[in-house]
Write an enzyme that holds these catalytic residues in place. Sequence first.
Site, PDB file in Angstrom:
ATOM      1  N   ASP A  63      54.461  22.129 -16.446  1.00  0.00           N
ATOM      2  CA  ASP A  63      55.068  22.601 -17.686  1.00  0.00           C
ATOM      3  C   ASP A  63      55.803  21.450 -18.368  1.00  0.00           C
ATOM      4  O   ASP A  63      56.929  21.117 -17.996  1.00  0.00           O
ATOM      5  CB  ASP A  63      56.023  23.756 -17.386  1.00  0.00           C
ATOM      6  CG  ASP A  63      56.694  24.305 -18.647  1.00  0.00           C
ATOM      7  OD1 ASP A  63      56.343  23.853 -19.760  1.00  0.00           O
ATOM      8  OD2 ASP A  63      57.568  25.169 -18.517  1.00  0.00           O
ATOM      9  N   GLU A 142      65.208  -8.528 -11.592  1.00  0.00           N
ATOM     10  CA  GLU A 142      66.290  -8.752 -10.637  1.00  0.00           C
ATOM     11  C   GLU A 142      67.263  -7.571 -10.716  1.00  0.00           C
ATOM     12  O   GLU A 142      68.345  -7.673 -11.290  1.00  0.00           O
ATOM     13  CB  GLU A 142      67.020 -10.060 -10.942  1.00  0.00           C
ATOM     14  CG  GLU A 142      66.138 -11.307 -10.830  1.00  0.00           C
ATOM     15  CD  GLU A 142      66.879 -12.577 -11.206  1.00  0.00           C
ATOM     16  OE1 GLU A 142      68.039 -12.479 -11.677  1.00  0.00           O
ATOM     17  OE2 GLU A 142      66.312 -13.669 -11.027  1.00  0.00           O
ATOM     18  N   GLU A 144      70.119  -4.950  -9.866  1.00  0.00           N
ATOM     19  CA  GLU A 144      71.361  -4.894  -9.104  1.00  0.00           C
ATOM     20  C   GLU A 144      71.809  -3.443  -8.955  1.00  0.00           C
ATOM     21  O   GLU A 144      71.475  -2.596  -9.788  1.00  0.00           O
ATOM     22  CB  GLU A 144      72.451  -5.712  -9.803  1.00  0.00           C
ATOM     23  CG  GLU A 144      72.110  -7.192  -9.913  1.00  0.00           C
ATOM     24  CD  GLU A 144      73.047  -7.970 -10.815  1.00  0.00           C
ATOM     25  OE1 GLU A 144      73.065  -9.212 -10.707  1.00  0.00           O
ATOM     26  OE2 GLU A 144      73.754  -7.345 -11.637  1.00  0.00           O
ATOM     27  N   GLU A 199      76.067  -9.324  -4.262  1.00  0.00           N
ATOM     28  CA  GLU A 199      76.402  -9.811  -5.606  1.00  0.00           C
ATOM     29  C   GLU A 199      77.911 -10.066  -5.722  1.00  0.00           C
ATOM     30  O   GLU A 199      78.653  -9.986  -4.741  1.00  0.00           O
ATOM     31  CB  GLU A 199      75.920  -8.813  -6.676  1.00  0.00           C
ATOM     32  CG  GLU A 199      74.621  -9.233  -7.363  1.00  0.00           C
ATOM     33  CD  GLU A 199      74.766 -10.540  -8.137  1.00  0.00           C
ATOM     34  OE1 GLU A 199      75.904 -10.916  -8.487  1.00  0.00           O
ATOM     35  OE2 GLU A 199      73.741 -11.198  -8.381  1.00  0.00           O
ATOM     36  N   GLU A 206      71.845  -7.221  -4.792  1.00  0.00           N
ATOM     37  CA  GLU A 206      70.653  -7.536  -5.570  1.00  0.00           C
ATOM     38  C   GLU A 206      69.499  -7.786  -4.619  1.00  0.00           C
ATOM     39  O   GLU A 206      69.656  -8.481  -3.607  1.00  0.00           O
ATOM     40  CB  GLU A 206      70.880  -8.776  -6.440  1.00  0.00           C
ATOM     41  CG  GLU A 206      69.674  -9.189  -7.278  1.00  0.00           C
ATOM     42  CD  GLU A 206      69.949 -10.402  -8.145  1.00  0.00           C
ATOM     43  OE1 GLU A 206      69.153 -11.363  -8.097  1.00  0.00           O
ATOM     44  OE2 GLU A 206      70.969 -10.396  -8.869  1.00  0.00           O
ATOM     45  N   HIS A 255      68.119  -8.574 -14.926  1.00  0.00           N
ATOM     46  CA  HIS A 255      67.529  -9.733 -15.587  1.00  0.00           C
ATOM     47  C   HIS A 255      66.022  -9.703 -15.364  1.00  0.00           C
ATOM     48  O   HIS A 255      65.551  -9.412 -14.257  1.00  0.00           O
ATOM     49  CB  HIS A 255      68.109 -11.028 -15.020  1.00  0.00           C
ATOM     50  CG  HIS A 255      69.604 -11.079 -15.041  1.00  0.00           C
ATOM     51  ND1 HIS A 255      70.333 -11.829 -14.142  1.00  0.00           N
ATOM     52  CD2 HIS A 255      70.511 -10.460 -15.837  1.00  0.00           C
ATOM     53  CE1 HIS A 255      71.626 -11.676 -14.393  1.00  0.00           C
ATOM     54  NE2 HIS A 255      71.753 -10.842 -15.410  1.00  0.00           N
ATOM     55  N   ARG A 327      74.806 -18.967 -19.046  1.00  0.00           N
ATOM     56  CA  ARG A 327      74.413 -17.580 -18.885  1.00  0.00           C
ATOM     57  C   ARG A 327      75.101 -16.660 -19.879  1.00  0.00           C
ATOM     58  O   ARG A 327      75.058 -15.438 -19.721  1.00  0.00           O
ATOM     59  CB  ARG A 327      74.690 -17.127 -17.447  1.00  0.00           C
ATOM     60  CG  ARG A 327      73.693 -17.700 -16.452  1.00  0.00           C
ATOM     61  CD  ARG A 327      74.126 -17.491 -15.009  1.00  0.00           C
ATOM     62  NE  ARG A 327      73.025 -17.666 -14.062  1.00  0.00           N
ATOM     63  CZ  ARG A 327      72.525 -18.835 -13.688  1.00  0.00           C
ATOM     64  NH1 ARG A 327      73.031 -19.949 -14.199  1.00  0.00           N
ATOM     65  NH2 ARG A 327      71.535 -18.903 -12.826  1.00  0.00           N
ATOM     66  N   GLU A 344      64.011 -15.932 -19.035  1.00  0.00           N
ATOM     67  CA  GLU A 344      64.700 -14.777 -18.474  1.00  0.00           C
ATOM     68  C   GLU A 344      65.487 -14.065 -19.569  1.00  0.00           C
ATOM     69  O   GLU A 344      66.316 -14.682 -20.248  1.00  0.00           O
ATOM     70  CB  GLU A 344      65.651 -15.274 -17.376  1.00  0.00           C
ATOM     71  CG  GLU A 344      66.588 -14.234 -16.803  1.00  0.00           C
ATOM     72  CD  GLU A 344      67.672 -14.865 -15.940  1.00  0.00           C
ATOM     73  OE1 GLU A 344      68.107 -14.217 -14.981  1.00  0.00           O
ATOM     74  OE2 GLU A 344      68.089 -16.008 -16.228  1.00  0.00           O
ATOM     75  N   ARG A 346      68.343 -11.523 -20.175  1.00  0.00           N
ATOM     76  CA  ARG A 346      69.446 -11.158 -19.285  1.00  0.00           C
ATOM     77  C   ARG A 346      70.163  -9.857 -19.652  1.00  0.00           C
ATOM     78  O   ARG A 346      71.027  -9.395 -18.915  1.00  0.00           O
ATOM     79  CB  ARG A 346      70.465 -12.303 -19.254  1.00  0.00           C
ATOM     80  CG  ARG A 346      69.905 -13.587 -18.660  1.00  0.00           C
ATOM     81  CD  ARG A 346      70.931 -14.724 -18.700  1.00  0.00           C
ATOM     82  NE  ARG A 346      72.180 -14.386 -18.038  1.00  0.00           N
ATOM     83  CZ  ARG A 346      72.377 -14.395 -16.723  1.00  0.00           C
ATOM     84  NH1 ARG A 346      71.383 -14.720 -15.908  1.00  0.00           N
ATOM     85  NH2 ARG A 346      73.553 -14.088 -16.209  1.00  0.00           N
TER      86      ARG A 346
END
Length: 455
Positions: A63, A142, A144, A199, A206, A255, A327, A344, A346
């Site tokens: 359904d 990646e 976490e 982490e 992670e 990430h 970063r 990457e 992030r």
Amino acid sequence: MTDEHAKPDGGLTAEEQAVLDEIEEQNVDFLRLQFTDILGVVKNVSVPAHQAEKAFTEGIYFDGSSIEGFVRIQESDMRLVPDPDTFAVLPWRNDGDSGAARLICDIVDTDGEPFIGGPRQVLKSVLDDAEEMGYSVSIGPEPEFFLFEKDDEGNATTIPHDNGGYFDLAPKDLASDVRKEIIFTLEEMGFEIEASHHEVAEGQHEINFKYDDALGTADNIATFRAVVRAVAEQHDLHATFMPKPIAEINGSGMHSHISLFDEDGNNAFADDSDEFNLSETAYQFMGGVLNHAEAFTAVTNPTVNSYKRLVPGYEAPIYVAWSDTNRSALVRVPDAAGVSARFEVRSPDPSCNPYLAYAALIAAGLHGIETDADPGDPVQEDIYEFDDEKREEYGIETLPPNLGAAVEELEADEVISGALGPHVSEKFPEAKSQEFSEYLTQVSQWEEDRYLETF
């Protein structure tokens, strides 16, 4: 995309028959037919294993009106059609004499056509676009998560299971055995684990698994979340992928490393003559990601809580820029070349629907290639230290400050809305606008503590 599982004379494909054989060999007595709703919540229908052939040849009806964001009551009959490539025995449900297995399903409507509102189908459609341009997409995530203790009644708390920090070892990292068991379980289900560690925050972990094609990675993320929670439960812990469960500490991100491969299997992002080992195609794709970042944020960061993570000071990116070193930028270019050339993104967090999030990211990048988008120069300095004037000088925009603003950006972006399709681009913002409206009417503990006795 080419149908790799075309059925000869309406019967079973070789891949489907192989699944039936393995069901018998592994003494599987129940199958979980798994899919996700529009919000990314994993759903499943359990059927006896002897229904597997019917599932492959006819599909299993369910359904659709009962699933968040799918269809109206008068359009409720839908079918689940398993993808044989996703068969996996569930280790925690297997005692040797009997067991359960999982198959991830595509959703088919009453006309026998792929349901355009199915998140997996949305990603498949975007990957079809990539294929038409001569590319396949690989993504390495990646994810976490936090492990929290439960109270005496079995309810989740926000008390971390350990007081470890980044890359800590036992005895501070008390969850190392739990993490090890999660890894072994994932490996039994076909994952190739590349790394795992504690982490930054207490109770935060992670686990990185090897990159795969985008559809396989999205499937893996959905499976990963289910495995982490199942193993945590066996240890009387609660695992959460909530982006920011505790104030004033780091939140959980996901990430995502992205690269394109051409029809000859070469990395289309690679150019060893470039300072950052990236090709013109890579820069164009990156430019598209940056140009549409404010719009896809509603999909990659889809909860009210997501925006408690996207604030300065906790290593989460809020500035629409790229860099090879710091970063604080949305996009980071790792020191990698040749087949490993990639960048990457992030900002995504693990509460997202991985199918929709990657569909939006890939669509943004493909549009960048089509329009010869320019990502600009890399920002080598810490953008967190910039004042408004310097950010304006560099032309650096910020991600939306909350879910409501992000939904507005999504609705205004024809490229990302178009990639999500007419169904999801209507239902997803509708659901998220309602969520944000409900949030605005709530009174938090912070407000009570701040104002109740002051005014």
